[in-house]
Design a protein around this motif. Structure first.
Motif, PDB file in Angstrom:
ATOM      1  N   ILE A  91       0.829  -1.216   0.000  1.00 27.96           N
ATOM      2  CA  ILE A  91       0.000   0.000   0.000  1.00 27.96           C
ATOM      3  C   ILE A  91       0.860   1.261   0.000  1.00 27.96           C
ATOM      4  O   ILE A  91       0.343   2.368   0.242  1.00 27.96           O
ATOM      5  N   GLN A  92       2.148   1.117  -0.258  1.00 29.20           N
ATOM      6  CA  GLN A  92       3.053   2.263  -0.179  1.00 29.20           C
ATOM      7  C   GLN A  92       2.635   3.373  -1.158  1.00 29.20           C
ATOM      8  O   GLN A  92       2.580   4.557  -0.780  1.00 29.20           O
ATOM      9  N   GLY A  93       2.353   2.973  -2.411  1.00 31.14           N
ATOM     10  CA  GLY A  93       1.942   3.983  -3.390  1.00 31.14           C
ATOM     11  C   GLY A  93       0.644   4.664  -2.985  1.00 31.14           C
ATOM     12  O   GLY A  93       0.503   5.897  -3.130  1.00 31.14           O
ATOM     13  N   PHE A  94      -0.300   3.892  -2.474  1.00 33.61           N
ATOM     14  CA  PHE A  94      -1.583   4.453  -2.039  1.00 33.61           C
ATOM     15  C   PHE A  94      -1.383   5.420  -0.876  1.00 33.61           C
ATOM     16  O   PHE A  94      -2.012   6.495  -0.798  1.00 33.61           O
ATOM     17  N   CYS A  95      -0.475   5.046   0.056  1.00 32.66           N
ATOM     18  CA  CYS A  95      -0.206   5.911   1.204  1.00 32.66           C
ATOM     19  C   CYS A  95       0.419   7.233   0.767  1.00 32.66           C
ATOM     20  O   CYS A  95       0.076   8.306   1.307  1.00 32.66           O
ATOM     21  N   LYS A  96       1.319   7.171  -0.199  1.00 33.89           N
ATOM     22  CA  LYS A  96       1.937   8.408  -0.688  1.00 33.89           C
ATOM     23  C   LYS A  96       0.880   9.361  -1.249  1.00 33.89           C
ATOM     24  O   LYS A  96       0.968  10.582  -1.057  1.00 33.89           O
ATOM     25  N   ASP A  97      -0.086   8.789  -1.953  1.00 38.54           N
ATOM     26  CA  ASP A  97      -1.153   9.637  -2.499  1.00 38.54           C
ATOM     27  C   ASP A  97      -2.006  10.246  -1.390  1.00 38.54           C
ATOM     28  O   ASP A  97      -2.418  11.419  -1.473  1.00 38.54           O
ATOM     29  N   LEU A  98      -2.254   9.461  -0.317  1.00 38.98           N
ATOM     30  CA  LEU A  98      -3.067   9.980   0.782  1.00 38.98           C
ATOM     31  C   LEU A  98      -2.328  11.040   1.589  1.00 38.98           C
ATOM     32  O   LEU A  98      -2.963  11.863   2.267  1.00 38.98           O
ATOM     33  N   LEU A  99      -0.997  11.008   1.537  1.00 37.14           N
ATOM     34  CA  LEU A  99      -0.243  12.000   2.304  1.00 37.14           C
ATOM     35  C   LEU A  99      -0.540  13.415   1.823  1.00 37.14           C
ATOM     36  O   LEU A  99      -0.549  14.367   2.624  1.00 37.14           O
TER      37      LEU A  99
END
Length: 236
Positions: free
Chosen positions: A123-131
């Protein structure tokens, strides 16, 4: 005269008998001796021939035994060489087998690590977007003047409280999935966690101390997915 003649006649008969006896036994002994002598050379020759044959047989047997010993020795040498070759091949195969096992184990560990990393950091890419969403919410709440948030202004107050609740809930979701904020104010600069934007002289601060955090960083399960953007104090 008659008596003398009779005595002479008797003496003559005795002599004749003795001569015949001597001739008889002498002839027998001669024949016996002749027969024995005639047989002796033949017996001697037979014994000589037998000795030569025995010697030849012994030499032949010794030669055959020597050839057999050579043959057995040669076979033993060949067997020893073959055993050595098989031992070397066995050691080589055993070494290859152990290397294959080690490679298989290393590959299994790498795959397990990749699987675990995929579970943790998928989920790293998804987390970066949520940041980015979290940053916008943080800027929105910071931009609201605290003195304006009061009962006389219920619309602004409700909006502000809604933004704060949304931000808090978002950070709870981040924490549940292992996403941790990094706000290193007053900490020592660490290039693995922080990114320095500028340096400035600050009274009472040791060189390398972070004095300004322009944007907080985040770690996902101890992996930095965004370094904190900071300002660092420099020495005089």
């Amino acid at each position: 005269m008659a008596l003398v003649g009779a005595a002479l006649l008797r003496f003559g008969r005795l002599v004749a008998e003795n001569v015949v006896s001597v001739g008889k036994y002498g002839s027998t002994r001669c024949q016996s001796n002749t027969s024995f002598l005639s047989r002796w050379p033949n017996g001697q020759r037979g014994m000589s021939v037998t000795s030569e044959e025995t010697k030849q047989n012994a030499e032949t047997a010794a030669s055959e035994e020597s050839e057999n010993e050579k043959k057995i020795r040669k076979e033993n040498e060949n067997l020893i060489k073959e055993i050595d070759l098989l031992s070397e091949k066995n050691l080589e195969l055993e070494d290859k087998y152990k290397r294959a096992l080690a490679d298989g184990e290393n590959m299994r560990r790498r795959l397990m690590k990749q699987i675990e990393d995929a579970k943790l950091f998928g989920i790293q890419g998804f987390c970066k977007d949520l940041l980015e969403v979290a940053d916008i919410l943080g800027k929105a709440t910071e931009s609201v003047p605290k003195e304006e948030v009061r009962e006389s202004n219920p619309h602004l107050k409700n909006l502000y409280e809604g933004l704060k609740m949304t931000e808090a809930q978002l950070h709870k979701v981040f924490s549940r999935h292992g996403l941790i904020p990094v706000n290193p104010i007053e900490e020592k600069f660490d290039p693995n966690l922080h990114e320095a934007l500028f340096q400035q002289e600050v009274q009472g601060k040791d060189p390398g101390t972070i004095v300004v955090v322009s944007k907080i960083g985040y770690k996902l399960h101890e992996r930095v997915i965004r370094p904190a953007l900071v300002g660092v104090a420099k020495g005089p």
